[in-house]
Design a protein around this motif. Structure first.
Motif, PDB file in Angstrom:
ATOM      1  N   VAL A 268      49.719 -16.460  55.332  1.00 54.81           N
ATOM      2  CA  VAL A 268      50.507 -15.355  55.880  1.00 54.81           C
ATOM      3  C   VAL A 268      51.548 -14.875  54.870  1.00 54.81           C
ATOM      4  CG1 VAL A 268      52.147 -14.679  57.686  1.00 54.81           C
ATOM      5  CG2 VAL A 268      50.148 -16.059  58.278  1.00 54.81           C
ATOM      6  N   LYS A 272      51.682 -11.136  53.234  1.00 51.76           N
ATOM      7  CA  LYS A 272      52.860 -10.287  53.466  1.00 51.76           C
ATOM      8  C   LYS A 272      53.355  -9.654  52.165  1.00 51.76           C
ATOM      9  CE  LYS A 272      55.073 -12.065  57.660  1.00 51.76           C
ATOM     10  NZ  LYS A 272      56.285 -12.755  58.189  1.00 51.76           N
ATOM     11  N   GLU A 273      53.246 -10.399  51.069  1.00 53.84           N
ATOM     12  CA  GLU A 273      53.695  -9.868  49.779  1.00 53.84           C
ATOM     13  C   GLU A 273      52.851  -8.672  49.330  1.00 53.84           C
ATOM     14  OE1 GLU A 273      53.621 -13.068  47.015  1.00 53.84           O
ATOM     15  OE2 GLU A 273      55.281 -14.159  47.945  1.00 53.84           O
ATOM     16  N   GLU A 278      56.839  -4.288  57.132  1.00 62.13           N
ATOM     17  CA  GLU A 278      56.959  -5.501  57.945  1.00 62.13           C
ATOM     18  C   GLU A 278      55.724  -5.653  58.829  1.00 62.13           C
ATOM     19  OE1 GLU A 278      59.686  -7.332  61.589  1.00 62.13           O
ATOM     20  OE2 GLU A 278      60.302  -5.479  60.577  1.00 62.13           O
ATOM     21  N   ILE A 279      55.260  -6.884  58.992  1.00 61.61           N
ATOM     22  CA  ILE A 279      54.136  -7.137  59.895  1.00 61.61           C
ATOM     23  C   ILE A 279      54.514  -8.248  60.867  1.00 61.61           C
ATOM     24  CG2 ILE A 279      52.316  -6.357  58.339  1.00 61.61           C
ATOM     25  CD1 ILE A 279      51.774  -9.220  57.602  1.00 61.61           C
ATOM     26  N   THR A 281      53.686 -11.604  62.978  1.00 55.02           N
ATOM     27  CA  THR A 281      52.836 -12.794  62.797  1.00 55.02           C
ATOM     28  C   THR A 281      52.894 -13.632  64.066  1.00 55.02           C
ATOM     29  OG1 THR A 281      54.669 -14.013  61.772  1.00 55.02           O
ATOM     30  CG2 THR A 281      53.166 -12.852  60.303  1.00 55.02           C
TER      31      THR A 281
END
Length: 644
Positions: A268, A272-273, A278-279, A281
C-alpha cells in the motif's frame, strides 16, 4: 522525342459476352472476369482472343467430344449446374462451420466456469453423441444432427485455446470500460497454488454504464520473493500494461498482512507513492471480524482444541470412522457423520462445533463402547464453555454470512459490524439477567442438568470481544459519513464528507446538494430507495430461513438498487453522482480474492499441477467474470475445421 503512351486494357471498357459461355464454356465470376467451367482457371481480362485461345489449346478433347450446337450447349449446362451446386455447398459450409465453432466456444466456456479439466471436452462430446442417438431416434434428419455434433472440435488442446481466447476477449472488454470511468478501487490478496507459486489476485471494482462491476483484472504469479515491493511491482505492471491510469484508483483493500500494509515497504505504501492524490485504504472487514472472534480466553480455546482432537480420533482412523457412521445409522441419528475443521474457511469453526454438539450424546456412547475416556466430556465447567462457544460462534457465523458475497456496499458492511457490537452488549446483559435467551445450547444444558452457570466469566468474555470490535474498523468508522452518502444523500453534511480522493468541485457540490434536498421530484427517489432496500432485506431473511440459497442469489443486489437510483438523477447533479459512483466503487473486503483462491485450488489441483500461469488465470477469469465473451467475433477470427 515524344514517347508513345501505352494502352491500358482496363481503359477499353471490355465486358464479358454471354455467348462465350456456350461457345467456350466460360462464365463470369464475382469480380466480372471470365472463369473456365472445365478447369476453373480465371483469366485476367475480358478479351475474346484470350478466351478462345484458352479453350482451343487446353480443351481440345472437349471441343471434339461436344461440337458446336446442342451437344455443347447441354454439356455446358451440366457444367454450370455442377458449379452452382459446389458454390451453394460452400456458402452453406461457411455459416455452418461458424456455428460449430461457436458451439465449441460455448462448451469450453461451461467447462471453464465449472473449473473442470480441458479433457472434459471429449467426454461431453461423447455423452452428447450417445444421448443424441436415443433423443433424436425418430427425427428424419437424425444423421445430419449427429454429423453436426461429431464435427464439434472439443479436444483438450482446442478447449484450452478457446478458454485463453475468451479470457483475452473479456480482458479487452474490462479494459475498455475501465478507461471510461473516473474512479476505481482495487482489492489485492496473495496465496500459493499447489506448486507453492505465490499468486496475487487483483480485483477491480468500478461503475460501468450498466452498473457496478467487480472483476478479476489479473492473477499475477510471483516467482521470487513475496515482499511488499514484489507485490506492488506486479500490480503496477498489470495496470500499466492495460494503459489504465493509476490516478483513477481511489481506494485499496487488502488482507492486512505485513507485506501489504508495512509503513515503509508495504504494498500500500509503495502504491501510494505512485498516485498523485490521497487514497483510502481498508483492511478487509471480514478479516478484522475474524480477528475479533479470536479473543476467546485460553480455556475456551482449549475446548476447541479438544473437540478437534476427538473428531480426528474418530475420523482419521478408517475403522473407527466406519464404525462410528454405522453406529449413527443404528441409533437413527439426525446426522450421518462429523464435520472436519478447515481453518481456511471462515464458517468452518461454528459448523464443526454445532455438529459436534448435536452428536455429543452419540459421541460419548461411541467412545465409551471403544473404551476411550475423555474426562472433560463429563466435566460441567468444560461442557458450559463448550455450549457457550457453540452459541457465540453461531452468532459470529450469522455476521460472517452477511459480510460475505457480492453486491454489499462498504457502508452496509459497517452497519452490520456496529450492529453486532451492540448485540454483544445485549448478550452480556442477557447473562446479567441470567435469562440466556440468546444462548439456547447453554440454556438447555442448565435446564437439563440444573447447572450453576459462571455468569461473570462468560459476561467478561463477551465484553472483551466487544472491546476488540470497538478498537477495530477505524478506517471504516472515519469514513462513515462519506460511505453513507450513496444511500442517504439527503442527510449529508458537506463538512463531514471526505472529498480529497475523488476530485470533487466542492463549490458546485454544495449547490447541487442543496438543490437536490429541495426538489421533491429527485429527493423522493431516495425515499423509495430506502423502501426498496428494506423489501430486499425482508426477502433475504425469508429465503435464508427457508434455506432457498439459489433464490437468494437471484435477488437484486443492494449496490444495483443504489446505482439505478443515482443513474436516474439528471447529469446536472454531476458532482453528486461523481461522489456517489466513486463511493459505490469502494471494496469493503477482499472476499472476492479469497473466493478466487478457492477456485484456484479447485482448478489447479494435484491432477492439474502442470497448468501454466496463463491458463490458470484464463480459467479463473471465466469462472468469476460477469462479462460475456463475444463468441461470434471470436468464431469469425478463426478458420473453421472439423473435429480433431
Amino acid at each position: 522525342m515524344t514517347t508513345k503512351k501505352k494502352r491500358r486494357t482496363e481503359d477499353e471498357n471490355r465486358e464479358f459476352k454471354v455467348e462465350w459461355t456456350e461457345t467456350f464454356a466460360f462464365i463470369q465470376n464475382l469480380n466480372g472476369l471470365p472463369t473456365c467451367l472445365i478447369c476453373q482457371e480465371k483469366l485476367a481480362h475480358n478479351k475474346k482472343s484470350n478466351v478462345e485461345r484458352h479453350f482451343t489449346t487446353k480443351h481440345v478433347s472437349f471441343s471434339i467430344k461436344y461440337p458446336v450446337g446442342d451437344a455443347r450447349k447441354k454439356a455446358v449446362e451440366e457444367l454450370q449446374k455442377s458449379q452452382e451446386k459446389l458454390s451453394s455447398e460452400f456458402n452453406y459450409w461457411m455459416p455452418s462451420s461458424n456455428n460449430v465453432n461457436i458451439a465449441s466456444f460455448v462448451v469450453s466456456q461451461e467447462i471453464a466456469k465449472r473449473g473442470k479439466p480441458y479433457t472434459d471436452g471429449e467426454y461431453i462430446k461423447s455423452c452428447f453423441i450417445n444421448a443424441s442417438e436415443e433423443l433424436f431416434r425418430d427425427f428424419k434428419n437424425k444423421a445430419d444432427i449427429l454429423k453436426k455434433i461429431k464435427e464439434l472440435p472439443l479436444s483438450a488442446e482446442t478447449v484450452k485455446d478457446r478458454t485463453v481466447k475468451m479470457s483475452s476477449n473479456i480482458t479487452n472488454q474490462q479494459v475498455e470500460d475501465l478507461k471510461l470511468v473516473s474512479a476505481l478501487s482495487i482489492a489485492v490478496g496473495e496465496s500459493c497454488d499447489i506448486n507453492d507459486t505465490a499468486q496475487v489476485s487483483l480485483f477491480v471494482r468500478f461503475i460501468s454504464s450498466t452498473g457496478p462491476k467487480e472483476e478479476l483484472l489479473g492473477l499475477l504469479p510471483l516467482k521470487g520473493q513475496t515482499c511488499g515491493e514484489d507485490i506492488a511491482n506486479a500490480v503496477i505492471e498489470c495496470i500499466e500494461k492495460h494503459h489504465i491510469p493509476l490516478d483513477k484508483i481511489v481506494s485499496i483493500s487488502t488482507d492486512g498482512s505485513k507485506s501489504m500494509t508495512g509503513v515503509r515497504n508495504g504494498f500500500v505504501a509503495i502504491l501510494k507513492e505512485k498516485i498523485n492524490h490521497e487514497i483510502l485504504t481498508y483492511h478487509c472487514i471480514i478479516h478484522q471480524e475474524a480477528l475479533c472472534a479470536q479473543t476467546f480466553p485460553e480455556e475456551i480455546c482449549n475446548v476447541m482444541e479438544l473437540v478437534i482432537k476427538i473428531i480426528n480420533s474418530i475420523v482419521a482412523k478408517a475403522l473407527n470412522h466406519r464404525q462410528f457412521k454405522e453406529f449413527l445409522v443404528e441409533i437413527e441419528s439426525e446426522y450421518a457423520d462429523l464435520l472436519l475443521l478447515n481453518k481456511v474457511r471462515w464458517l468452518s469453526r461454528g459448523n464443526v462445533l454445532k455438529r459436534f454438539a448435536s452428536l455429543l450424546t452419540e459421541i460419548k456412547a461411541f467412545l465409551l463402547e471403544k473404551g476411550i475416556h475423555y474426562p472433560e466430556l463429563t466435566n460441567d465447567q468444560w461442557i458450559q464453555k463448550f455450549y457457550f462457544m457453540v452459541d457465540v460462534t453461531s452468532h459470529l457465523n450469522q455476521l460472517n454470512h452477511k459480510l460475505q458475497g457480492k453486491g454489499n456496499t462498504a457502508f452496509s458492511m459497517l452497519e452490520e459490524v456496529i450492529s453486532f457490537e451492540n448485540k454483544l452488549y445485549l448478550f452480556a446483559q442477557d447473562f446479567d439477567r441470567e435469562t440466556l435467551i440468546h444462548f439456547p445450547s447453554l440454556l438447555k444444558h442448565r435446564q437439563e442438568n440444573n447447572s450453576d452457570i459462571d455468569i461473570c466469566y462468560f459476561k467478561t468474555t463477551l465484553l472483551n470481544m466487544r472491546e476488540a470490535f470497538l478498537n477495530r474498523f477505524q478506517e471504516f468508522r472515519n469514513s462513515k459519513a462519506t460511505l453513507a452518502f450513496v444511500k442517504k444523500p439527503l442527510d449529508a453534511t458537506v463538512t463531514e464528507l471526505h472529498f480529497s480522493p475523488f476530485n470533487i468541485d466542492i463549490g458546485n457540490f454544495e449547490m447541487q446538494l442543496l438543490d437536490l434536498k429541495n426538489r421533491e421530484l429527485w429527493s423522493s427517489k431516495f425515499e423509495r430507495l430506502c423502501a426498496d432496500i428494506e423489501i430486499m432485506e425482508e426477502n433475504k431473511c425469508e429465503l435464508s430461513s427457508q434455506h432457498k440459497w439459489s433464490a437468494l442469489k437471484d435477488l437484486e443486489k443492494e449496490d444495483m438498487l443504489i446505482f439505478n437510483t443515482w443513474n436516474s438523477i439528471p447529469d446536472s447533479y454531476n458532482q453528486l453522482k461523481k461522489l456517489a459512483f466513486a463511493v459505490l466503487s469502494l471494496f469493503g473486503s477482499t472476499y472476492l480474492c479469497e473466493q478466487s483462491f478457492s477456485s484456484m485450488n479447485l482448478i489447479k489441483s494435484k491432477l492439474r499441477s502442470c497448468l501454466t500461469d496463463e491458463n490458470l488465470e484464463s480459467c479463473i477469469k471465466l469462472k468469476t467474470t460477469t462479462y460475456k465473451p463475444d463468441l461470434p467475433k471470436l468464431s469469425k477470427e478463426m478458420q473453421g475445421h472439423c473435429s480433431h
